[in-house]
Design a protein around this motif. Structure first.
Motif, PDB file in Angstrom:
ATOM      1  N   GLU A  86       0.825  -1.210   0.000  1.00 53.90           N
ATOM      2  CA  GLU A  86       0.000   0.000   0.000  1.00 53.90           C
ATOM      3  C   GLU A  86       0.857   1.257   0.000  1.00 53.90           C
ATOM      4  O   GLU A  86       0.551   2.223  -0.705  1.00 53.90           O
ATOM      5  N   LYS A  87       1.908   1.262   0.787  1.00 54.46           N
ATOM      6  CA  LYS A  87       2.816   2.422   0.859  1.00 54.46           C
ATOM      7  C   LYS A  87       3.429   2.696  -0.516  1.00 54.46           C
ATOM      8  O   LYS A  87       3.495   3.839  -0.975  1.00 54.46           O
ATOM      9  N   GLN A  88       3.859   1.635  -1.174  1.00 55.51           N
ATOM     10  CA  GLN A  88       4.448   1.777  -2.505  1.00 55.51           C
ATOM     11  C   GLN A  88       3.419   2.349  -3.494  1.00 55.51           C
ATOM     12  O   GLN A  88       3.724   3.275  -4.250  1.00 55.51           O
ATOM     13  N   PHE A  89       2.210   1.789  -3.491  1.00 56.24           N
ATOM     14  CA  PHE A  89       1.170   2.275  -4.404  1.00 56.24           C
ATOM     15  C   PHE A  89       0.864   3.744  -4.122  1.00 56.24           C
ATOM     16  O   PHE A  89       0.778   4.557  -5.045  1.00 56.24           O
ATOM     17  N   TRP A  90       0.719   4.111  -2.851  1.00 55.74           N
ATOM     18  CA  TRP A  90       0.336   5.469  -2.486  1.00 55.74           C
ATOM     19  C   TRP A  90       1.449   6.469  -2.807  1.00 55.74           C
ATOM     20  O   TRP A  90       1.210   7.506  -3.431  1.00 55.74           O
ATOM     21  N   GLU A  91       2.672   6.149  -2.383  1.00 54.13           N
ATOM     22  CA  GLU A  91       3.771   7.114  -2.533  1.00 54.13           C
ATOM     23  C   GLU A  91       4.336   7.168  -3.943  1.00 54.13           C
ATOM     24  O   GLU A  91       4.685   8.241  -4.434  1.00 54.13           O
ATOM     25  N   GLU A  92       4.408   6.018  -4.608  1.00 58.87           N
ATOM     26  CA  GLU A  92       5.033   5.989  -5.934  1.00 58.87           C
ATOM     27  C   GLU A  92       4.058   6.230  -7.078  1.00 58.87           C
ATOM     28  O   GLU A  92       4.485   6.546  -8.186  1.00 58.87           O
ATOM     29  N   HIS A  93       2.746   6.076  -6.801  1.00 64.20           N
ATOM     30  CA  HIS A  93       1.784   6.227  -7.886  1.00 64.20           C
ATOM     31  C   HIS A  93       0.743   7.307  -7.623  1.00 64.20           C
ATOM     32  O   HIS A  93       0.503   8.150  -8.468  1.00 64.20           O
ATOM     33  N   VAL A  94       0.123   7.270  -6.454  1.00 67.45           N
ATOM     34  CA  VAL A  94      -0.951   8.243  -6.191  1.00 67.45           C
ATOM     35  C   VAL A  94      -0.364   9.646  -5.978  1.00 67.45           C
ATOM     36  O   VAL A  94      -0.763  10.593  -6.644  1.00 67.45           O
ATOM     37  N   LEU A  95       0.575   9.778  -5.050  1.00 68.10           N
ATOM     38  CA  LEU A  95       1.122  11.098  -4.739  1.00 68.10           C
ATOM     39  C   LEU A  95       1.876  11.701  -5.919  1.00 68.10           C
ATOM     40  O   LEU A  95       1.849  12.904  -6.127  1.00 68.10           O
ATOM     41  N   THR A  96       2.517  10.875  -6.706  1.00 68.81           N
ATOM     42  CA  THR A  96       3.289  11.376  -7.854  1.00 68.81           C
ATOM     43  C   THR A  96       2.452  11.459  -9.125  1.00 68.81           C
ATOM     44  O   THR A  96       2.928  11.982 -10.135  1.00 68.81           O
ATOM     45  N   LYS A  97       1.242  10.909  -9.068  1.00 62.88           N
ATOM     46  CA  LYS A  97       0.348  10.819 -10.234  1.00 62.88           C
ATOM     47  C   LYS A  97       0.993  10.033 -11.377  1.00 62.88           C
ATOM     48  O   LYS A  97       0.700  10.237 -12.559  1.00 62.88           O
ATOM     49  N   ASN A  98       1.858   9.110 -11.018  1.00 63.47           N
ATOM     50  CA  ASN A  98       2.529   8.238 -11.969  1.00 63.47           C
ATOM     51  C   ASN A  98       1.739   6.944 -12.103  1.00 63.47           C
ATOM     52  O   ASN A  98       1.599   6.208 -11.136  1.00 63.47           O
ATOM     53  N   PRO A  99       1.154   6.644 -13.263  1.00 63.65           N
ATOM     54  CA  PRO A  99       0.300   5.457 -13.388  1.00 63.65           C
ATOM     55  C   PRO A  99       1.044   4.163 -13.085  1.00 63.65           C
ATOM     56  O   PRO A  99       2.229   4.044 -13.400  1.00 63.65           O
TER      57      PRO A  99
END
Length: 196
Positions: free
Chosen positions: A182-195
């Protein structure tokens, strides 16, 4: 437990919007790639605000909501265990993106447990016979991570006429993996808006 918002008098659209502030229990199976109904890309689009969050409305979901109080009442009657409703979105104290919207809380001898109510098709009876289906294992371990609970009682009404319940203990190793994912998904994708 840290409360993000009360849900007892909130509109469904507002509740769905609040869920975009983090990862909820039903999101875990999506991130893990185990949800046949939603892709991780769809979830990412909802969490980043690219699409409006929508909860599909169908008969199964409708009756799952309608039957939740009945399942809770039946569980209390069969076990004698008191379940308290927690009408709020709970937030992890250290990882605020981890959210929980549990069906109930149980206080036993100075320890906290969670209650979850589910409905299932008669075709799923085998999956519930001796254990809890994997997607719900992820959900309840996520909830235990957020709340600090030591175990979960999960009850299911199968095919409208078969009642089962299981007790699931907290699994620290699985929780560690869920939190990492979850941390990886949130920090690397959601916060960065990187799909993803």
């Amino acid at each position: 437990m840290q409360v993000l918002a009360r849900t007892d008098s909130i509109e469904k659209s507002d509740w769905l919007k609040l869920r975009t502030n983090g990862i909820g229990g039903s999101d875990v199976s999506v991130i893990a790639g185990m949800n046949p109904y939603k892709s991780v890309f769809q979830l990412w689009m909802e969490k980043t605000g690219l699409v409006e969050p929508v909860q599909e409305e169908n008969e199964f979901i409708h009756f799952g909501t309608v039957l939740e109080p009945i399942i809770r009442k039946e569980f209390i009657q069969r076990t004698g265990i008191k379940v308290r409703q927690k009408k709020s979105i709970i937030q992890h104290p250290e990882y605020p993106f981890m959210l929980a919207n549990v069906d109930g809380l149980i206080y036993e001898e100075d320890s906290l447990s969670i209650f979850e109510a589910k409905t299932a098709s008669a075709f799923k009876a085998k999956e519930w016979k001796n254990h809890v289906p994997e997607e719900y294992q992820l959900q309840i371990q996520h909830y235990m991570a957020v709340t600090g609970a030591k175990k979960t009682y999960i009850a299911a009404l199968i095919g409208g006429n078969q009642f089962v319940y299981h007790t699931v203990d907290r699994d620290e190793e699985l929780i560690r993996l869920i939190m990492q994912m979850e941390k990886q998904f949130w920090e690397e994708h959601v916060l960065t808006k990187n799909p993803p």
